[in-house]
Design a protein around this motif. Sequence first.
Motif, mmCIF file in Angstrom:
data_model
loop_
_atom_site.group_PDB
_atom_site.id
_atom_site.type_symbol
_atom_site.label_atom_id
_atom_site.label_comp_id
_atom_site.label_asym_id
_atom_site.label_seq_id
_atom_site.Cartn_x
_atom_site.Cartn_y
_atom_site.Cartn_z
ATOM 1 N N HIS A 96 -8.623 5.794 9.412
ATOM 2 C CA HIS A 96 -8.122 6.043 10.471
ATOM 3 C C HIS A 96 -8.733 7.309 11.330
ATOM 4 O O HIS A 96 -8.994 8.275 10.482
ATOM 5 C CB HIS A 96 -6.739 6.558 10.491
ATOM 6 N N LYS A 97 -8.937 7.411 12.360
ATOM 7 C CA LYS A 97 -9.880 8.708 12.860
ATOM 8 C C LYS A 97 -8.925 9.481 13.966
ATOM 9 O O LYS A 97 -8.344 10.411 13.167
ATOM 10 C CB LYS A 97 -11.119 7.700 13.778
ATOM 11 N N ASN A 98 -8.875 9.061 15.054
ATOM 12 C CA ASN A 98 -7.924 9.627 15.930
ATOM 13 C C ASN A 98 -6.805 8.839 16.786
ATOM 14 O O ASN A 98 -6.716 8.675 17.653
ATOM 15 C CB ASN A 98 -8.433 10.567 17.074
ATOM 16 N N ASP A 99 -6.051 8.224 15.505
ATOM 17 C CA ASP A 99 -5.267 7.017 16.072
ATOM 18 C C ASP A 99 -3.823 7.461 16.537
ATOM 19 O O ASP A 99 -2.917 7.240 15.645
ATOM 20 C CB ASP A 99 -5.321 6.115 14.735
ATOM 21 N N LEU A 100 -3.685 8.155 17.632
ATOM 22 C CA LEU A 100 -2.393 8.130 18.277
ATOM 23 C C LEU A 100 -1.863 6.950 18.785
ATOM 24 O O LEU A 100 -2.597 6.363 19.757
ATOM 25 C CB LEU A 100 -2.442 9.518 19.233
ATOM 26 N N GLY A 101 -0.670 6.742 18.571
ATOM 27 C CA GLY A 101 -0.136 5.379 19.124
ATOM 28 C C GLY A 101 1.708 5.713 19.400
ATOM 29 O O GLY A 101 2.038 6.489 18.671
#
Length: 391
Positions: free
Chosen positions: A261-266
Amino acid sequence: MSQRPLNVGMIGGGGGAFIVQPHQRSIHFDGTRRVTCAALHPDPKVAKQEAEAWEYPLVGYESYDQMIEEESKKPVGERIDYALIVTPNHVHFDPAIKCVKAGIPVFCEKPLTLNLDEAKQLVAAVEEHKVPFCVSHTYLGHWTSRFARFIVTSGLIGDVRFVDSRYLQGWLAERTEDTGSVQAEWRVDPKKSGASLCGGDIGTHALMQLRYVTGLDVTRVQANLETFVQGRVLDDHFTTYCELSNGGKALVRATQIAIGHKNDLGIEVNGSKGTLSWRQEFPEELTICLPGQPDRTYFRASVTANDGFLGDLPEDLMAEPNIPAGHPEAFHDAFARLHRCFEQDVRAYNDGKPFDCDGSKYANVYDGLIGMQFIDAAVRSNKENGAWVDM
């Protein structure tokens, strides 16, 4: 007649700091703002050297104290119109409150401060001096975040029952702080980062996304802060179960040890009539699921009103400048939208006119305070073995 470009002064950003690059690019995005000066480093000599070597001409100050003092003496039009603070967490409060007291609007990286006490003092100063103040929660700047807010707060998916708001990263899955990474070194240090590493760094983004999209607040928290990497003092995995102001529930969670995961804002919002889903790594699209119907995927710049789900759409939402569908907006565009909206309030402030700063276009100082209250409550809950703690 065109208005003069606003002058922006940077505090921090030297030494290869990542976050300064998207900020300065987005400041210059529209041609209506420009970075004119900076205090780039805590070492006065290095600060001057870095300013002289900067990629475009700017006035280099030896310290932010010098910058605030010198700039505040100048008349409006020559002084900086706002300060951008891109320092580590422990150097947010001091320059921010000094700018506020000098009448200089502030655009500050999140989290607002190192601790809750500082946040309360800063809010009091903003209220006293009445200056525009933005907390840089980048992802609110995506057009689809604003579209999501409209959908949920208009009741199109019904009453909010449950929300899963999460930010997943993997860059601290190993001891990155031992590799010479300055970004990792200060984040794992409680004196510079605060009481929570993962929660303060990216959990506050997940909280802000929940609050912005739903229009609801978290009223109490049950938290579990974990540290998976041996020898690390602060949490690298952050999980909270929350009660919302409408009686609904939510998960606000974050991790920095999820490899891949990198910048996985959800965020997923489950309402009584349907579900909304959005991920910032795919910021052009937003999905709506309704009972007994095919899923609907909306794409930025190709949304039309009165389509059988949407009714009329707000003029200000649809009038937001954007490029045609299929030409993706991205991270820098989100930053630019925040700076663009902040610019409107700064210009009103300069002209002695009322300004909104109400949290509808960007996170304000009260949002920053709530972020610090959330971290404080989560840390206390964790110490009490996951007990419920009121915000």
